[in-house]
Design an enzyme around this catalytic site. Sequence first.
Site, short mmCIF file in Angstrom:
data_model
loop_
_atom_site.label_atom_id
_atom_site.label_comp_id
_atom_site.label_asym_id
_atom_site.label_seq_id
_atom_site.Cartn_x
_atom_site.Cartn_y
_atom_site.Cartn_z
N LYS A 57 1.87 -2.92 -5.55
CA LYS A 57 1.39 -3.43 -4.26
C LYS A 57 2.00 -4.78 -3.89
O LYS A 57 2.12 -5.11 -2.72
CB LYS A 57 -0.14 -3.47 -4.24
CG LYS A 57 -0.80 -2.12 -4.54
CD LYS A 57 -0.29 -0.99 -3.64
CE LYS A 57 -0.70 0.39 -4.15
NZ LYS A 57 -0.14 1.49 -3.37
N ARG A 87 1.59 10.27 -0.89
CA ARG A 87 1.03 11.59 -1.23
C ARG A 87 0.23 12.11 -0.03
O ARG A 87 0.12 11.42 0.97
CB ARG A 87 0.08 11.44 -2.41
CG ARG A 87 -0.98 10.39 -2.11
CD ARG A 87 -2.14 10.38 -3.07
NE ARG A 87 -2.81 9.10 -3.08
CZ ARG A 87 -3.78 8.72 -2.26
NH1 ARG A 87 -4.20 9.53 -1.32
NH2 ARG A 87 -4.33 7.54 -2.36
N GLU A 129 -5.57 -12.14 -1.58
CA GLU A 129 -5.39 -12.24 -0.13
C GLU A 129 -6.66 -12.84 0.46
O GLU A 129 -7.71 -12.79 -0.16
CB GLU A 129 -5.22 -10.84 0.49
CG GLU A 129 -3.90 -10.19 0.24
CD GLU A 129 -3.90 -8.72 0.69
OE1 GLU A 129 -4.87 -8.27 1.32
OE2 GLU A 129 -2.91 -8.03 0.37
#
Lengths: 171, 492
Positions: B119, B294, B202
């Site tokens: 990520k 996916r 974050e």
Amino acid sequence: MGYEFRVGEQVHCVEPVYCQDKIEFKVDGEVHRVDLESLGSGEYRLTSGCQSRSILMHRDGDRVFLHIDGFDLEIDCENRLDRLRKEARAAHHGGEITAPMPGVVVAVRVEVGESVSDGDPLIVIESMKLQTELAATIAGVVSELPFVEGDNFEKGAVLARLEVPEQDGQK
Amino acid sequence: MNSLFDKVLIANRGEIAVRITRTLRRLGIRSVLAAVSEELDTPAAQAADEVVQLEGCDAVAAYLDADQMIRTAQAAGAGAIHPGYGFLAENADFAEAVTAAGLTFIGPSASVIRLMGDKINSQAFARQHGFSGATLEAEEDDPATFADRVRKFGFPLVIKAAAGGGGRGMQIVRSEAELTGALSLARSEAQRFFGDGRVYVERYIERSRHIEVQILADRHGNCIHVLERECSIQRRFQKLIEECPAPGLPPETRDALYQEAVGIARAAAYEGAGTIEFLFGPDGSFSFLEMNTRLQVEHPVTELVTGIDLVEQQLRVAAGERLSITQEDVSANGHAIECRVCAEDPENDFAPATGRVRRVRLPDPDYVRIDSGIDDGSQVTTLFDSMLMKLCAHGQDRMEAIDRMQSALINTAVLGVKTNTRYLAGVVDHQAFRHGELHTGFLREHADELRQVPDTDTIHAAVLAVALSDRSFLEAINAAPALHRAIGHWRN
């Protein structure tokens, strides 16, 4: 005389109230006049005055699972009812073979409608890799065999029911 | 010979395995289900053309066993493997091994899975290509200054695992006092869950929404979006209710989201069906969160609204075909909502529920799409995910979809294992939900109003129904001798 049913932690008491030409029921002291109609495959219609509810029910021993008003509920028939059940059964000379523990049905030795004697083998079950033969406790006619070979069942499930045909004068 | 594949192995279970067999059957492709011994008699096993048993005493490990899955596919003569979601779906090494074994992996390339699976890297990738990555601080950049660097965000902030995604391993920190402890907990959890202890931080935006864009791309340079999905109704960062399209988005914001999503997918040379997730702030701004490489759990809402079968598109792209759908072909027909029916007890803090499903009664499939992995007699254990089925309602507009969803949930019965159907019915019927006031804290904010307990009238009716359907109860009443005539009509 009351019958007890447990929903979660709450115990609710159902009491028949006998009127001249009908029976009403008190639930926790509140009077209801209801009618229950079986529609087959576990579907029922409960009518109370002008209100009608459709209910799905599944009975597994003393535990009943039901879908009503969008809720999936579990109701346990309490011990007091068990006692009354036994009394009622004794009065009717019935016999109910219940599962002592969860397991799987290995063999069914009889068929519905078959006459059996006290001690006749009815059904072989396997629990914890141990096979047990359950035998008739009274002489009678097999009226119910809810499970077939290979079926799983939970503790308390009714595996077989026996009935003695009612004799003249009893009814 | 089928122009796509003669036979496809499904490396998954439950509702998604059932769903994949449907498309395979429609396309004339044989399906092989890889299943552990506990799963040989499930709806998925019944739906597949063939079932091959996986070896191993740990059921979950068997579904994660890449080598065994490939051997199984080869032995069964399958030319391709569909991984579904979860398990091996976003495992780059698996995708690589499948290809190396001469089989086709139904999904993107291993390199894209690897890029998007990290990520921190995927955020950097988006920013490098001029897209809206969130501002983040990664511990690995300079561990010594990490705590100081994250303080500049102010509180609340959110700690995430670099190898996480899908909301797993996330933690919100609301005050300075919690920071140090939360960081070390996050590191150890990340290590334990993902085998990778790297974390990043974050700013946490209150009342934000989670909106994602469905992407379809082929290896010939075609890349389109297939509308967006609203996924803000979550508990503990797990999605519960999704919609297509997202309600109340201004057209220019929607277009900007599509543009950015297609841009990121193109930059990554993506192939197949994928999803770009965005955080959508209360001020109308949005930033790229992550890409899921996916099929998503919530893909049916997109299928209902666009009429596109995403599994079919995955298969066609994997077989090397060009996308037969152009961007102009994608349009929204009405509105769709999905609810995830899970084995859990809403009255006990949503603790996982287990047991044997005694009876399932589903709503009318003419009005609701049902993707279910359970049937009468199914055993629900804690081995696998708690999601049992998905119900998806489609309507001309959002209100019609909500009304249909609510009625479907009320009429769905799962007897024997506790589920959240009644709770979900309460969520979709909540005024704030109906008004589209959605954000990721919705369930927490309205928790009290969302509690669903049967009223006295329902309980009394339930108890009476149980009593009156009980032969012993009726026998006991019958036994009262003076009442023969009165109770005649109860005798069956």
